[in-house]
Design a protein around this motif. Structure first.
Motif, PDB file in Angstrom:
ATOM      1  N   LEU A   1      -3.561  11.871   3.090  1.00 17.26           N
ATOM      2  CA  LEU A   1      -4.805  11.294   3.617  1.00 17.26           C
ATOM      3  C   LEU A   1      -4.765   9.770   3.537  1.00 17.26           C
ATOM      4  O   LEU A   1      -5.134   9.086   4.501  1.00 17.26           O
ATOM      5  CB  LEU A   1      -6.020  11.844   2.863  1.00 17.26           C
ATOM      6  N   VAL A   2      -4.302   9.247   2.434  1.00 13.84           N
ATOM      7  CA  VAL A   2      -4.189   7.794   2.281  1.00 13.84           C
ATOM      8  C   VAL A   2      -3.198   7.226   3.302  1.00 13.84           C
ATOM      9  O   VAL A   2      -3.456   6.191   3.925  1.00 13.84           O
ATOM     10  CB  VAL A   2      -3.781   7.423   0.838  1.00 13.84           C
ATOM     11  N   LEU A   3      -2.084   7.907   3.496  1.00  6.57           N
ATOM     12  CA  LEU A   3      -1.105   7.450   4.483  1.00  6.57           C
ATOM     13  C   LEU A   3      -1.681   7.479   5.898  1.00  6.57           C
ATOM     14  O   LEU A   3      -1.391   6.595   6.715  1.00  6.57           O
ATOM     15  CB  LEU A   3       0.165   8.293   4.396  1.00  6.57           C
ATOM     16  N   THR A   4      -2.512   8.467   6.183  1.00  9.54           N
ATOM     17  CA  THR A   4      -3.168   8.543   7.496  1.00  9.54           C
ATOM     18  C   THR A   4      -4.115   7.371   7.694  1.00  9.54           C
ATOM     19  O   THR A   4      -4.130   6.739   8.756  1.00  9.54           O
ATOM     20  CB  THR A   4      -3.922   9.880   7.641  1.00  9.54           C
ATOM     21  N   VAL A   5      -4.897   7.065   6.668  1.00  9.39           N
ATOM     22  CA  VAL A   5      -5.819   5.921   6.743  1.00  9.39           C
ATOM     23  C   VAL A   5      -5.032   4.627   6.938  1.00  9.39           C
ATOM     24  O   VAL A   5      -5.422   3.762   7.739  1.00  9.39           O
ATOM     25  CB  VAL A   5      -6.719   5.859   5.485  1.00  9.39           C
ATOM     26  N   LEU A   6      -3.933   4.481   6.239  1.00 16.36           N
ATOM     27  CA  LEU A   6      -3.101   3.290   6.393  1.00 16.36           C
ATOM     28  C   LEU A   6      -2.519   3.193   7.804  1.00 16.36           C
ATOM     29  O   LEU A   6      -2.448   2.095   8.381  1.00 16.36           O
ATOM     30  CB  LEU A   6      -1.978   3.292   5.355  1.00 16.36           C
TER      31      LEU A   6
ATOM     32  N   ASN B   1       0.790  -1.234   0.000  1.00 12.90           N
ATOM     33  CA  ASN B   1       0.000   0.000   0.000  1.00 12.90           C
ATOM     34  C   ASN B   1       0.822   1.285   0.000  1.00 12.90           C
ATOM     35  O   ASN B   1       0.490   2.226  -0.709  1.00 12.90           O
ATOM     36  CB  ASN B   1      -0.966   0.017   1.186  1.00 12.90           C
ATOM     37  N   VAL B   2       1.859   1.354   0.823  1.00  8.23           N
ATOM     38  CA  VAL B   2       2.632   2.597   0.922  1.00  8.23           C
ATOM     39  C   VAL B   2       3.237   3.009  -0.418  1.00  8.23           C
ATOM     40  O   VAL B   2       3.136   4.182  -0.792  1.00  8.23           O
ATOM     41  CB  VAL B   2       3.705   2.509   2.040  1.00  8.23           C
ATOM     42  N   PRO B   3       3.829   2.085  -1.178  1.00 10.64           N
ATOM     43  CA  PRO B   3       4.371   2.518  -2.473  1.00 10.64           C
ATOM     44  C   PRO B   3       3.307   3.052  -3.436  1.00 10.64           C
ATOM     45  O   PRO B   3       3.624   3.808  -4.350  1.00 10.64           O
ATOM     46  CB  PRO B   3       5.009   1.243  -3.045  1.00 10.64           C
ATOM     47  N   ARG B   4       2.065   2.686  -3.237  1.00 11.29           N
ATOM     48  CA  ARG B   4       0.987   3.123  -4.119  1.00 11.29           C
ATOM     49  C   ARG B   4       0.159   4.269  -3.523  1.00 11.29           C
ATOM     50  O   ARG B   4      -0.802   4.718  -4.123  1.00 11.29           O
ATOM     51  CB  ARG B   4       0.062   1.949  -4.415  1.00 11.29           C
ATOM     52  N   ALA B   5       0.514   4.708  -2.336  1.00  9.59           N
ATOM     53  CA  ALA B   5      -0.259   5.756  -1.657  1.00  9.59           C
ATOM     54  C   ALA B   5      -0.204   7.051  -2.457  1.00  9.59           C
ATOM     55  O   ALA B   5       0.833   7.439  -2.978  1.00  9.59           O
ATOM     56  CB  ALA B   5       0.283   5.979  -0.251  1.00  9.59           C
TER      57      ALA B   5
END
Length: 89
Positions: free
Chosen positions: A58-63, A50-54
């Motif tokens: 906001l996406v990083l926070t959700v992760l 997931n992180v490489p595709r973030a």
């Protein structure tokens, strides 16, 4: 694979209800181990896939929340086991 995770989550939910109804050290220990493994697998999945595709903060926070929730649940379960005399009793 998705159905395996759904089954795992259903099993955790049932286990938590049993534990809430009546404390059993064996169920508490089983759930603590299962949730700890879930947290570890989630962290690896998030870091590798997931992180490489973030696409942004906001996406990083959700992760981060997605990784933190099972880790917190594991800590709560391990704490409950410790307060109730540990695993060995």
């Amino acid at each position: 694979m998705q159905w395996a995770w759904v089954g795992f989550d259903v099993g955790l939910t049932v286990g938590m209800f049993f534990l809430a109804a009546r404390w059993r050290r064996s169920i508490g220990a089983l759930l603590a181990v299962a949730v700890s493994l879930d947290a570890a697998v989630m962290l690896v999945e998030v870091l590798v896939y997931n992180v490489p595709r973030a696409s942004g903060p906001l996406v990083l926070t959700v992760l981060a929340v997605a990784c933190g929730a099972p880790a917190l649940a594991a800590a709560v379960l391990w704490g409950a086991l410790e307060r109730r005399g540990g695993i060995s009793e």
